[in-house]
Design a protein around this motif. Structure first.
Motif, PDB file in Angstrom:
ATOM      1  N   GLU A   2     -46.927  -0.803   5.547  1.00  0.00           N
ATOM      2  CA  GLU A   2     -47.098   0.649   5.637  1.00  0.00           C
ATOM      3  C   GLU A   2     -45.849   1.400   5.202  1.00  0.00           C
ATOM      4  O   GLU A   2     -45.943   2.538   4.721  1.00  0.00           O
ATOM      5  CB  GLU A   2     -47.461   1.039   7.069  1.00  0.00           C
ATOM      6  N   HIS A   3     -44.682   0.794   5.362  1.00  0.00           N
ATOM      7  CA  HIS A   3     -43.417   1.481   5.039  1.00  0.00           C
ATOM      8  C   HIS A   3     -42.718   0.887   3.827  1.00  0.00           C
ATOM      9  O   HIS A   3     -41.525   1.126   3.606  1.00  0.00           O
ATOM     10  CB  HIS A   3     -42.483   1.435   6.255  1.00  0.00           C
ATOM     11  N   GLN A   4     -43.463   0.094   3.040  1.00  0.00           N
ATOM     12  CA  GLN A   4     -42.929  -0.495   1.808  1.00  0.00           C
ATOM     13  C   GLN A   4     -41.613  -1.250   2.059  1.00  0.00           C
ATOM     14  O   GLN A   4     -40.608  -1.072   1.358  1.00  0.00           O
ATOM     15  CB  GLN A   4     -42.701   0.580   0.724  1.00  0.00           C
ATOM     16  N   ARG A   5     -41.622  -2.102   3.073  1.00  0.00           N
ATOM     17  CA  ARG A   5     -40.454  -2.940   3.382  1.00  0.00           C
ATOM     18  C   ARG A   5     -40.818  -4.409   3.155  1.00  0.00           C
ATOM     19  O   ARG A   5     -41.993  -4.779   3.093  1.00  0.00           O
ATOM     20  CB  ARG A   5     -40.000  -2.759   4.828  1.00  0.00           C
ATOM     21  N   THR A   6     -39.793  -5.241   3.060  1.00  0.00           N
ATOM     22  CA  THR A   6     -40.007  -6.688   2.907  1.00  0.00           C
ATOM     23  C   THR A   6     -40.069  -7.335   4.276  1.00  0.00           C
ATOM     24  O   THR A   6     -39.171  -7.160   5.100  1.00  0.00           O
ATOM     25  CB  THR A   6     -38.869  -7.321   2.080  1.00  0.00           C
ATOM     26  N   PHE A   7     -41.135  -8.107   4.501  1.00  0.00           N
ATOM     27  CA  PHE A   7     -41.327  -8.739   5.800  1.00  0.00           C
ATOM     28  C   PHE A   7     -40.485 -10.012   5.947  1.00  0.00           C
ATOM     29  O   PHE A   7     -39.878 -10.257   6.977  1.00  0.00           O
ATOM     30  CB  PHE A   7     -42.814  -9.052   5.992  1.00  0.00           C
ATOM     31  N   LEU A   8     -40.443 -10.830   4.887  1.00  0.00           N
ATOM     32  CA  LEU A   8     -39.709 -12.095   4.948  1.00  0.00           C
ATOM     33  C   LEU A   8     -39.085 -12.381   3.587  1.00  0.00           C
ATOM     34  O   LEU A   8     -39.822 -12.548   2.610  1.00  0.00           O
ATOM     35  CB  LEU A   8     -40.659 -13.233   5.354  1.00  0.00           C
ATOM     36  N   PRO A   9     -37.748 -12.433   3.488  1.00  0.00           N
ATOM     37  CA  PRO A   9     -36.792 -12.177   4.579  1.00  0.00           C
ATOM     38  C   PRO A   9     -36.666 -10.687   4.863  1.00  0.00           C
ATOM     39  O   PRO A   9     -36.831  -9.858   3.963  1.00  0.00           O
ATOM     40  CB  PRO A   9     -35.488 -12.746   4.029  1.00  0.00           C
ATOM     41  N   MET A  10     -36.360 -10.372   6.094  1.00  0.00           N
ATOM     42  CA  MET A  10     -36.248  -8.983   6.519  1.00  0.00           C
ATOM     43  C   MET A  10     -34.780  -8.571   6.533  1.00  0.00           C
ATOM     44  O   MET A  10     -33.932  -9.292   7.073  1.00  0.00           O
ATOM     45  CB  MET A  10     -36.846  -8.820   7.913  1.00  0.00           C
ATOM     46  N   ALA A  11     -34.490  -7.428   5.944  1.00  0.00           N
ATOM     47  CA  ALA A  11     -33.118  -6.929   5.920  1.00  0.00           C
ATOM     48  C   ALA A  11     -32.762  -6.349   7.285  1.00  0.00           C
ATOM     49  O   ALA A  11     -33.629  -5.824   7.993  1.00  0.00           O
ATOM     50  CB  ALA A  11     -32.973  -5.861   4.843  1.00  0.00           C
ATOM     51  N   PRO A  12     -31.483  -6.416   7.672  1.00  0.00           N
ATOM     52  CA  PRO A  12     -31.071  -5.844   8.968  1.00  0.00           C
ATOM     53  C   PRO A  12     -31.468  -4.386   9.134  1.00  0.00           C
ATOM     54  O   PRO A  12     -31.910  -3.972  10.212  1.00  0.00           O
ATOM     55  CB  PRO A  12     -29.550  -6.023   8.957  1.00  0.00           C
ATOM     56  N   GLY A  13     -31.342  -3.613   8.072  1.00  0.00           N
ATOM     57  CA  GLY A  13     -31.713  -2.208   8.154  1.00  0.00           C
ATOM     58  C   GLY A  13     -33.199  -2.018   8.426  1.00  0.00           C
ATOM     59  O   GLY A  13     -33.603  -1.119   9.175  1.00  0.00           O
ATOM     60  N   ASP A  14     -34.016  -2.871   7.810  1.00  0.00           N
ATOM     61  CA  ASP A  14     -35.464  -2.792   8.047  1.00  0.00           C
ATOM     62  C   ASP A  14     -35.805  -3.188   9.484  1.00  0.00           C
ATOM     63  O   ASP A  14     -36.684  -2.579  10.110  1.00  0.00           O
ATOM     64  CB  ASP A  14     -36.201  -3.699   7.069  1.00  0.00           C
ATOM     65  N   LEU A  15     -35.122  -4.210  10.004  1.00  0.00           N
ATOM     66  CA  LEU A  15     -35.371  -4.618  11.387  1.00  0.00           C
ATOM     67  C   LEU A  15     -34.964  -3.511  12.349  1.00  0.00           C
ATOM     68  O   LEU A  15     -35.665  -3.241  13.331  1.00  0.00           O
ATOM     69  CB  LEU A  15     -34.619  -5.905  11.718  1.00  0.00           C
ATOM     70  N   ARG A  16     -33.843  -2.859  12.062  1.00  0.00           N
ATOM     71  CA  ARG A  16     -33.422  -1.721  12.899  1.00  0.00           C
ATOM     72  C   ARG A  16     -34.514  -0.663  12.941  1.00  0.00           C
ATOM     73  O   ARG A  16     -34.870  -0.155  14.006  1.00  0.00           O
ATOM     74  CB  ARG A  16     -32.137  -1.102  12.339  1.00  0.00           C
ATOM     75  N   ASP A  17     -35.049  -0.334  11.779  1.00  0.00           N
ATOM     76  CA  ASP A  17     -36.079   0.703  11.713  1.00  0.00           C
ATOM     77  C   ASP A  17     -37.345   0.260  12.443  1.00  0.00           C
ATOM     78  O   ASP A  17     -38.015   1.067  13.100  1.00  0.00           O
ATOM     79  CB  ASP A  17     -36.409   1.025  10.256  1.00  0.00           C
ATOM     80  N   TYR A  18     -37.677  -1.027  12.332  1.00  0.00           N
ATOM     81  CA  TYR A  18     -38.882  -1.539  13.001  1.00  0.00           C
ATOM     82  C   TYR A  18     -38.723  -1.479  14.517  1.00  0.00           C
ATOM     83  O   TYR A  18     -39.635  -1.035  15.227  1.00  0.00           O
ATOM     84  CB  TYR A  18     -39.153  -2.971  12.558  1.00  0.00           C
ATOM     85  N   LEU A  19     -37.567  -1.892  15.019  1.00  0.00           N
ATOM     86  CA  LEU A  19     -37.334  -1.867  16.462  1.00  0.00           C
ATOM     87  C   LEU A  19     -37.321  -0.433  16.988  1.00  0.00           C
ATOM     88  O   LEU A  19     -37.845  -0.152  18.077  1.00  0.00           O
ATOM     89  CB  LEU A  19     -36.009  -2.564  16.792  1.00  0.00           C
ATOM     90  N   THR A  20     -36.751   0.473  16.209  1.00  0.00           N
ATOM     91  CA  THR A  20     -36.745   1.889  16.594  1.00  0.00           C
ATOM     92  C   THR A  20     -38.172   2.449  16.603  1.00  0.00           C
ATOM     93  O   THR A  20     -38.542   3.246  17.474  1.00  0.00           O
ATOM     94  CB  THR A  20     -35.873   2.706  15.631  1.00  0.00           C
ATOM     95  N   PHE A  21     -38.970   2.011  15.639  1.00  0.00           N
ATOM     96  CA  PHE A  21     -40.381   2.414  15.595  1.00  0.00           C
ATOM     97  C   PHE A  21     -41.100   1.973  16.871  1.00  0.00           C
ATOM     98  O   PHE A  21     -41.885   2.741  17.443  1.00  0.00           O
ATOM     99  CB  PHE A  21     -41.049   1.815  14.355  1.00  0.00           C
ATOM    100  N   LEU A  22     -40.853   0.746  17.311  1.00  0.00           N
ATOM    101  CA  LEU A  22     -41.484   0.251  18.530  1.00  0.00           C
ATOM    102  C   LEU A  22     -41.093   1.097  19.731  1.00  0.00           C
ATOM    103  O   LEU A  22     -41.917   1.403  20.597  1.00  0.00           O
ATOM    104  CB  LEU A  22     -41.098  -1.209  18.769  1.00  0.00           C
TER     105      LEU A  22
END
Length: 342
Positions: A55-75
């Motif tokens: 949905e946010h045009q990010r890479t799932f695997l491998p996941m960049a630290p910045g993308d993981l930050r955004d995902y955790l903040t989304f949660l």
């Protein structure tokens, strides 16, 4: 994902993807190394994170630290509990490690994000949920109500609750018990060969003994259900509406079916209790209630943390202390000092 550093150096993208895919296939083949609950959680987190990534045009695997930050903040924004967010972060890290990739959690920026999430949660009043305790007094009330019942389901439920409270086993561990796991000691009381638990997986297994009353209730259930001659049958099985046990050797009762026993017990004996709602959950007894109640009863009777941890197969004192924190609140050193001075 064009190139990735591996043990073989810089490889073309196709070769790297094939290598990751091979590692993940090996990971899936070895899934028995993990508990079924851990595997279910991993699949759930993968689905959630993959959906967010798309949905946010990010890479799932491998996941960049910045993308993981955004995902955790989304949660966090979506209202997830801090403990749930921590589980997501841990399982994403686990997936990367088994794929041979550097976990994005290794980045200090992700650590800061988790510290921020935890701090905000605490400051805004989030508290760890806890099952409503099912205590010895509750078991006695139900024993008086159900021990002479003509309904076979009541007798099964009573035997189940006796075993759940006496052993402090988790619901999934209770479901796995078979008739052949039950033996009788010289004094007539029953012994259960549990085999393994969530935290104890060893060839020596784990043995649990039942009290005289609990042994009697379990014996009554086995006899009434006709399970004595069925060593391979699961100890707790379905009961047909015609008041007959459905002997099952293939699959144990599901977690929802066992949770329903606690719900029926609540309707029979617990509705008069005052319960403070916690996260719109824990409004009655649930699958964890017997573990919580038994731990609190032991703490109240003065048993040590080490003894209670042994009975409940807890590995971390912090986990147990969440269950008994209210019981032990007035046993602290400072309260003891003040009471002695008054």
């Amino acid at each position: 994902m064009s190139k990735i550093t591996s043990s073989h150096g810089m490889l073309p993208a196709l070769s790297v993807e094939e290598e990751i895919a091979a590692r993940l296939r090996e990971f899936v083949q070895d899934k028995e190394a993990f508990s079924p609950n851990t595997w279910r959680q991993l699949l759930s987190v993968m689905r959630s994170c993959h959906r967010w990534s798309q949905e946010h045009q990010r890479t799932f695997l491998p996941m960049a630290p910045g993308d993981l930050r955004d995902y955790l903040t989304f949660l966090q924004t979506a209202g997830r509990a801090s403990s749930t967010i921590s589980t997501h972060a841990s399982l994403i890290s686990m997936l990367h490690r088994h794929a041979g990739l550097l976990p994005p959690n290794a980045s200090p920026s992700v650590s800061r994000t988790m510290k921020k999430i935890n701090r905000v949660a605490v400051v805004t009043g989030e508290r760890t949920g806890q099952a409503v305790p099912f205590r010895l007094a509750d078991l006695r009330v139900l024993d008086n109500a159900w021990s002479g019942s003509a309904r076979l389901q009541d007798r099964r439920n009573l035997a189940f609750l006796h075993v759940a409270y006496s052993t402090l086993l988790r619901v999934s561990e209770l479901a796995r018990l078979r008739v052949s796991d039950v033996t009788r000691a010289e004094d007539g009381r029953l012994i259960l060969d549990v085999g393994y638990t969530k935290t104890i997986v060893q060839t020596g297994g784990l043995v649990k003994a039942l009290s005289t009353l609990s042994s009697r209730r379990l014996t009554e259930w086995i006899t009434l259900a006709g399970l004595a001659g069925e060593p391979d049958a699961y100890l707790f099985c379905k009961v047909h509406r015609i008041n007959k046990a459905i002997v099952n050797t293939c699959s144990p009762l599901t977690t929802p079916a066992l949770e329903a026993i606690f719900a029926q017990a609540w309707r029979a004996a617990g509705q008069g209790k005052k319960v403070k709602a916690n996260k719109d959950r824990y409004l009655g007894w649930s699958g964890h209630s017997a573990r919580v109640g038994a731990a609190q009863d032991m703490a109240q009777q003065g048993y040590s943390v080490a003894q209670i941890m042994q009975e409940g197969t807890w590995k971390k004192p912090e986990t147990l202390m969440r269950y008994i924190r209210n019981v032990d609140a007035h046993k602290g050193a400072m309260v003891d000092l003040m009471e002695k001075q008054s």
